[in-house]
Scaffold this motif. Sequence first.
Motif, PDB file in Angstrom:
ATOM      1  N   ALA A  50     -17.182  -1.637  -7.258  1.00 40.08           N
ATOM      2  CA  ALA A  50     -16.201  -2.588  -7.756  1.00 40.08           C
ATOM      3  C   ALA A  50     -16.423  -3.916  -7.336  1.00 40.08           C
ATOM      4  CB  ALA A  50     -14.637  -2.250  -7.431  1.00 40.08           C
ATOM      5  N   ALA A  51     -16.196  -4.968  -7.939  1.00 39.23           N
ATOM      6  CA  ALA A  51     -16.595  -6.498  -7.716  1.00 39.23           C
ATOM      7  C   ALA A  51     -15.682  -7.403  -8.495  1.00 39.23           C
ATOM      8  CB  ALA A  51     -17.926  -6.627  -7.806  1.00 39.23           C
ATOM      9  N   ASP A  75     -10.117  -8.070  -7.264  1.00 43.61           N
ATOM     10  CA  ASP A  75     -10.150  -9.094  -6.467  1.00 43.61           C
ATOM     11  C   ASP A  75      -8.986  -8.593  -5.549  1.00 43.61           C
ATOM     12  OD1 ASP A  75      -9.415 -11.133  -4.725  1.00 43.61           O
ATOM     13  OD2 ASP A  75      -8.995 -12.416  -6.327  1.00 43.61           O
ATOM     14  N   ILE A  76      -9.494  -7.972  -4.156  1.00 36.74           N
ATOM     15  CA  ILE A  76      -8.508  -7.355  -3.438  1.00 36.74           C
ATOM     16  C   ILE A  76      -7.384  -8.169  -2.782  1.00 36.74           C
ATOM     17  CG2 ILE A  76     -10.159  -5.597  -2.995  1.00 36.74           C
ATOM     18  CD1 ILE A  76     -10.598  -6.989  -0.097  1.00 36.74           C
ATOM     19  N   GLY A  77      -7.764  -9.597  -3.070  1.00 36.72           N
ATOM     20  CA  GLY A  77      -6.659 -10.573  -2.441  1.00 36.72           C
ATOM     21  C   GLY A  77      -5.426 -10.784  -3.828  1.00 36.72           C
ATOM     22  N   SER A  78      -5.802 -10.274  -4.866  1.00 38.99           N
ATOM     23  CA  SER A  78      -4.840 -10.352  -5.758  1.00 38.99           C
ATOM     24  C   SER A  78      -4.010  -9.022  -6.221  1.00 38.99           C
ATOM     25  CB  SER A  78      -5.416 -10.651  -7.353  1.00 38.99           C
ATOM     26  OG  SER A  78      -4.532 -10.483  -8.194  1.00 38.99           O
ATOM     27  N   PRO A  79      -2.510  -8.960  -6.105  1.00 35.86           N
ATOM     28  CA  PRO A  79      -1.908  -7.632  -6.281  1.00 35.86           C
ATOM     29  C   PRO A  79      -2.068  -7.350  -7.846  1.00 35.86           C
ATOM     30  CG  PRO A  79      -0.334  -9.007  -4.904  1.00 35.86           C
ATOM     31  CD  PRO A  79      -1.893  -9.826  -5.522  1.00 35.86           C
ATOM     32  N   THR A  80      -2.008  -8.221  -8.660  1.00 37.63           N
ATOM     33  CA  THR A  80      -2.444  -7.800  -9.962  1.00 37.63           C
ATOM     34  C   THR A  80      -3.704  -7.443 -10.306  1.00 37.63           C
ATOM     35  OG1 THR A  80      -0.685  -9.831 -10.848  1.00 37.63           O
ATOM     36  CG2 THR A  80      -2.381  -8.602 -12.444  1.00 37.63           C
ATOM     37  N   SER A  81      -4.593  -7.949  -9.857  1.00 39.43           N
ATOM     38  CA  SER A  81      -5.988  -7.144  -9.845  1.00 39.43           C
ATOM     39  C   SER A  81      -6.241  -6.040  -9.443  1.00 39.43           C
ATOM     40  CB  SER A  81      -7.247  -8.375  -9.286  1.00 39.43           C
ATOM     41  OG  SER A  81      -8.293  -7.581  -9.481  1.00 39.43           O
ATOM     42  N   VAL A  82      -5.656  -5.593  -8.172  1.00 31.97           N
ATOM     43  CA  VAL A  82      -5.441  -4.330  -7.589  1.00 31.97           C
ATOM     44  C   VAL A  82      -4.862  -3.378  -8.432  1.00 31.97           C
ATOM     45  CG1 VAL A  82      -4.974  -3.078  -5.522  1.00 31.97           C
ATOM     46  CG2 VAL A  82      -6.126  -5.335  -5.352  1.00 31.97           C
ATOM     47  N   ALA A  83      -3.763  -3.746  -9.134  1.00 32.76           N
ATOM     48  CA  ALA A  83      -2.834  -2.617  -9.841  1.00 32.76           C
ATOM     49  C   ALA A  83      -3.753  -2.404 -11.047  1.00 32.76           C
ATOM     50  CB  ALA A  83      -1.717  -3.397 -10.228  1.00 32.76           C
ATOM     51  N   GLY A  84      -4.526  -3.342 -11.690  1.00 33.75           N
ATOM     52  CA  GLY A  84      -5.054  -2.984 -12.851  1.00 33.75           C
ATOM     53  C   GLY A  84      -6.291  -2.437 -12.716  1.00 33.75           C
ATOM     54  N   ALA A  85      -6.897  -2.481 -11.323  1.00 36.81           N
ATOM     55  CA  ALA A  85      -8.113  -1.604 -10.850  1.00 36.81           C
ATOM     56  C   ALA A  85      -7.676  -0.120 -10.901  1.00 36.81           C
ATOM     57  CB  ALA A  85      -8.898  -2.257  -9.930  1.00 36.81           C
ATOM     58  N   TRP A 133      -5.269  -2.964   3.033  1.00 38.21           N
ATOM     59  CA  TRP A 133      -3.813  -2.465   3.112  1.00 38.21           C
ATOM     60  C   TRP A 133      -3.323  -2.344   1.596  1.00 38.21           C
ATOM     61  CZ3 TRP A 133      -0.107  -4.835   7.414  1.00 38.21           C
ATOM     62  CH2 TRP A 133       1.089  -3.716   7.573  1.00 38.21           C
ATOM     63  N   ARG A 134      -3.642  -3.234   1.028  1.00 39.54           N
ATOM     64  CA  ARG A 134      -3.233  -3.557  -0.632  1.00 39.54           C
ATOM     65  C   ARG A 134      -3.743  -2.292  -1.426  1.00 39.54           C
ATOM     66  NH1 ARG A 134      -4.150  -8.247  -1.131  1.00 39.54           N
ATOM     67  NH2 ARG A 134      -1.865  -8.934  -0.987  1.00 39.54           N
ATOM     68  N   MET A 135      -5.104  -2.218  -1.160  1.00 43.15           N
ATOM     69  CA  MET A 135      -5.895  -1.336  -1.811  1.00 43.15           C
ATOM     70  C   MET A 135      -5.493   0.159  -1.303  1.00 43.15           C
ATOM     71  SD  MET A 135      -8.354  -2.101  -4.039  1.00 43.15           S
ATOM     72  CE  MET A 135      -9.377  -0.878  -3.837  1.00 43.15           C
ATOM     73  N   THR A 136      -5.157   0.442  -0.249  1.00 46.22           N
ATOM     74  CA  THR A 136      -4.553   1.818   0.397  1.00 46.22           C
ATOM     75  C   THR A 136      -3.448   1.954  -0.365  1.00 46.22           C
ATOM     76  OG1 THR A 136      -5.784   1.474   2.533  1.00 46.22           O
ATOM     77  CG2 THR A 136      -3.883   2.855   2.512  1.00 46.22           C
ATOM     78  N   GLN A 137      -2.480   1.029  -0.276  1.00 45.08           N
ATOM     79  CA  GLN A 137      -1.038   1.484  -0.991  1.00 45.08           C
ATOM     80  C   GLN A 137      -1.253   1.827  -2.617  1.00 45.08           C
ATOM     81  OE1 GLN A 137       1.446  -2.088  -0.338  1.00 45.08           O
ATOM     82  NE2 GLN A 137       2.282  -1.019   1.500  1.00 45.08           N
ATOM     83  N   ALA A 138      -2.225   0.908  -3.026  1.00 44.86           N
ATOM     84  CA  ALA A 138      -2.363   1.086  -4.659  1.00 44.86           C
ATOM     85  C   ALA A 138      -2.964   2.507  -5.229  1.00 44.86           C
ATOM     86  CB  ALA A 138      -3.296   0.115  -5.258  1.00 44.86           C
ATOM     87  N   PHE A 139      -4.231   2.927  -4.026  1.00 44.27           N
ATOM     88  CA  PHE A 139      -4.812   4.268  -4.508  1.00 44.27           C
ATOM     89  C   PHE A 139      -4.595   5.336  -3.817  1.00 44.27           C
ATOM     90  CE2 PHE A 139      -7.402   0.724  -6.034  1.00 44.27           C
ATOM     91  CZ  PHE A 139      -7.957   1.243  -7.300  1.00 44.27           C
ATOM     92  N   LEU A 140      -3.470   5.395  -2.837  1.00 43.84           N
ATOM     93  CA  LEU A 140      -3.199   6.636  -2.187  1.00 43.84           C
ATOM     94  C   LEU A 140      -2.350   7.643  -3.006  1.00 43.84           C
ATOM     95  CD1 LEU A 140      -3.021   7.648   0.576  1.00 43.84           C
ATOM     96  CD2 LEU A 140      -0.638   6.694   1.014  1.00 43.84           C
ATOM     97  N   PRO A 141      -1.742   7.062  -4.089  1.00 41.52           N
ATOM     98  CA  PRO A 141      -1.292   8.344  -5.052  1.00 41.52           C
ATOM     99  C   PRO A 141      -2.607   9.114  -5.322  1.00 41.52           C
ATOM    100  CG  PRO A 141       0.020   6.412  -5.353  1.00 41.52           C
ATOM    101  CD  PRO A 141      -0.998   5.945  -4.373  1.00 41.52           C
TER     102      PRO A 141
END
Length: 256
Positions: A50-51, A75-85, A133-141
């Motif tokens: 990913a990039a 963009d790991i700095g963006s909650p919206t981007s991480v959620a979309g990924a 941290w954001r990536m971990t929360q989003a992808f842990l499920p």
Amino acid sequence: MTANRQPAEDGERGPSDSPPPTALITGAAHGLGLEVARQLAATGVRVVIAARDPQRAAEAAHPLDGVDALPVGLDIGSPTSVAGAAEALAAHPGRLDILINNAAASPDRFETATGADLGTAAEVVQVNLFGAWRMTQAFLPLLRRSDHPRIVNVSSGAGSHTDEQYGFPLFGGAAATHGISKAALNGFTAVLAAELADTPVIVNAVCPGVTATQPGAEHLGARPVEDSAPGIVWAATLPDDGPRGGFFRDRQPLGW
């Protein structure tokens, strides 16, 4: 996603009926992340890179067997981007076994704590700490569905009190925000590993050493990406009784 292997004929299966494990690597359209993808794919893992620019990721993945690109920018700095990924990966391939938080802000090697622009410093921390941290929360499920889930946070000895190569005392306080953010990432790794101690999720941090992620960096003493990637691949493929909550370089534990 961009696929690089020919699909099997109807009714055919690979050497095993079980699908290969799937890894996601952030910031992997070039440099260390892309080399980790190449080496990890060689072990039989299906790798998704990913990039921020999905076209760059697709172009980087195209020549590599076993490596695909996430079809959306990340963009790991963006909650919206991480959620979309996370939604894109949940849709296809629908699983995740290994998360490698590789993306990071470029260090300002001349910045000091007393002279730092705190707005810029906050942006670095937002990426280096809160991005992972954001990536971990989003992808842990998705990771929790795996039998052998792994999280690897790519850190730095610059965030260590005791690392004899890159630790805090060695450079007169230079690269201040970089070191502080990586120390925080190490702390996050330890806290997360403690929380997940009774689960199959194994979490560790890895320092790849000073690595030539840009052309010409070898002349500044950086080692090639081919030498730095194996320690990350090792942490991503640890056995179920492997270490948890540790900080490593080249498979050896580091103090922090």
